[in-house]
Motif scaffolding. Structure first.
Motif, PDB file in Angstrom:
ATOM      1  N   TYR A  68       0.712  -1.257  -0.106  1.00  0.00           N
ATOM      2  CA  TYR A  68      -0.055  -0.290   0.083  1.00  0.00           C
ATOM      3  C   TYR A  68       1.224   1.381  -0.361  1.00  0.00           C
ATOM      4  CZ  TYR A  68      -3.801  -3.082   1.185  1.00  0.00           C
ATOM      5  OH  TYR A  68      -4.607  -3.801   1.135  1.00  0.00           O
ATOM      6  N   THR A  70      -0.235   4.876   1.493  1.00  0.00           N
ATOM      7  CA  THR A  70      -1.086   5.732   2.430  1.00  0.00           C
ATOM      8  C   THR A  70      -0.777   7.023   2.225  1.00  0.00           C
ATOM      9  OG1 THR A  70      -1.235   3.324   3.996  1.00  0.00           O
ATOM     10  CG2 THR A  70      -1.809   5.440   4.483  1.00  0.00           C
ATOM     11  N   THR A  72      -1.942  11.149   3.802  1.00  0.00           N
ATOM     12  CA  THR A  72      -2.596  10.816   5.076  1.00  0.00           C
ATOM     13  C   THR A  72      -2.497  10.311   5.893  1.00  0.00           C
ATOM     14  OG1 THR A  72      -4.864  11.269   4.987  1.00  0.00           O
ATOM     15  CG2 THR A  72      -3.370  13.057   3.836  1.00  0.00           C
ATOM     16  N   ASP A  76      -6.419  11.661   8.282  1.00  0.00           N
ATOM     17  CA  ASP A  76      -6.969  10.688   7.803  1.00  0.00           C
ATOM     18  C   ASP A  76      -6.579   9.643   6.992  1.00  0.00           C
ATOM     19  OD1 ASP A  76      -9.505   9.464   7.345  1.00  0.00           O
ATOM     20  OD2 ASP A  76     -10.586  11.502   5.939  1.00  0.00           O
ATOM     21  N   PRO A  77      -6.347   7.889   7.149  1.00  0.00           N
ATOM     22  CA  PRO A  77      -5.169   7.130   6.599  1.00  0.00           C
ATOM     23  C   PRO A  77      -6.259   7.299   4.886  1.00  0.00           C
ATOM     24  CG  PRO A  77      -5.620   6.472   8.380  1.00  0.00           C
ATOM     25  CD  PRO A  77      -6.596   8.123   8.500  1.00  0.00           C
ATOM     26  N   LYS A  78      -6.093   6.818   4.022  1.00  0.00           N
ATOM     27  CA  LYS A  78      -6.066   6.015   3.035  1.00  0.00           C
ATOM     28  C   LYS A  78      -5.470   5.248   2.140  1.00  0.00           C
ATOM     29  CE  LYS A  78      -8.853   7.084  -1.662  1.00  0.00           C
ATOM     30  NZ  LYS A  78      -8.379   8.312  -2.046  1.00  0.00           N
ATOM     31  N   VAL A  80      -3.947   2.622  -0.392  1.00  0.00           N
ATOM     32  CA  VAL A  80      -3.896   2.925  -1.948  1.00  0.00           C
ATOM     33  C   VAL A  80      -2.947   1.780  -1.968  1.00  0.00           C
ATOM     34  CG1 VAL A  80      -3.797   3.742  -4.316  1.00  0.00           C
ATOM     35  CG2 VAL A  80      -4.610   5.270  -2.436  1.00  0.00           C
ATOM     36  N   GLU A 109      -5.845  12.058  -8.697  1.00  0.00           N
ATOM     37  CA  GLU A 109      -5.923  12.255  -6.852  1.00  0.00           C
ATOM     38  C   GLU A 109      -4.988  13.462  -6.853  1.00  0.00           C
ATOM     39  OE1 GLU A 109      -6.900  10.911  -2.991  1.00  0.00           O
ATOM     40  OE2 GLU A 109      -6.335   9.626  -4.119  1.00  0.00           O
TER      41      GLU A 109
END
Length: 127
Positions: A68, A70, A72, A76-78, A80, A109
């Motif tokens: 992944y 990640t 942020t 606020d982990p996202k 990808v 993004e």
């Protein structure tokens, strides 16, 4: 990738000092001018500066592991998945350039410059 790469950028100390100097200057101005309207305005501005400063997201950064990327990671982990990323594209060629994350399906993004290390280190990590 054997290790997890983390880039964490904390709060800028310059902003802390700037806010402290602004509050001190406003308080000194209020003590010099004893008009109730000025005192109320200064106390309101001091409260607004303190609330603004405390409400900001203070920690920025990314985390990259073998599966992944990640965004942020500390706010606020996202996560990808790496296989969903087509490429990263710099929007401006400056030291503080923002980055566009382009997915394999063509969607984009925006990643703020504060969330990434410098351009060369980002390229090495993603390679």
């Amino acid at each position: 990738m054997e290790n997890v790469y983390e880039y964490r950028m904390g709060i800028g100390h310059r902003l802390t000092w700037l806010a402290a100097i602004a509050v001190a200057a406003l308080l000194a101005f209020a003590m010099d001018n004893q008009d109730p309207l000025i005192l109320g305005t200064v106390w309101g501005l001091c409260a607004a500066i303190i609330i603004w400063f405390l409400s900001r997201s203070l920690v920025a950064g990314i985390r990259v592991d073998d599966r992944y990327f990640t965004l942020t990671a500390w706010r606020d982990p996202k996560p990808v998945p790496l296989e969903d990323i087509d490429y990263l594209c710099m929007t401006h060629w400056t030291e503080n350039s923002d980055v566009m994350l382009v997915y394999a399906d063509g969607t984009e993004e925006h990643i703020p410059a504060g969330d990434l290390p410098d351009i060369q280190l980002s390229s090495e990590v993603m390679a």
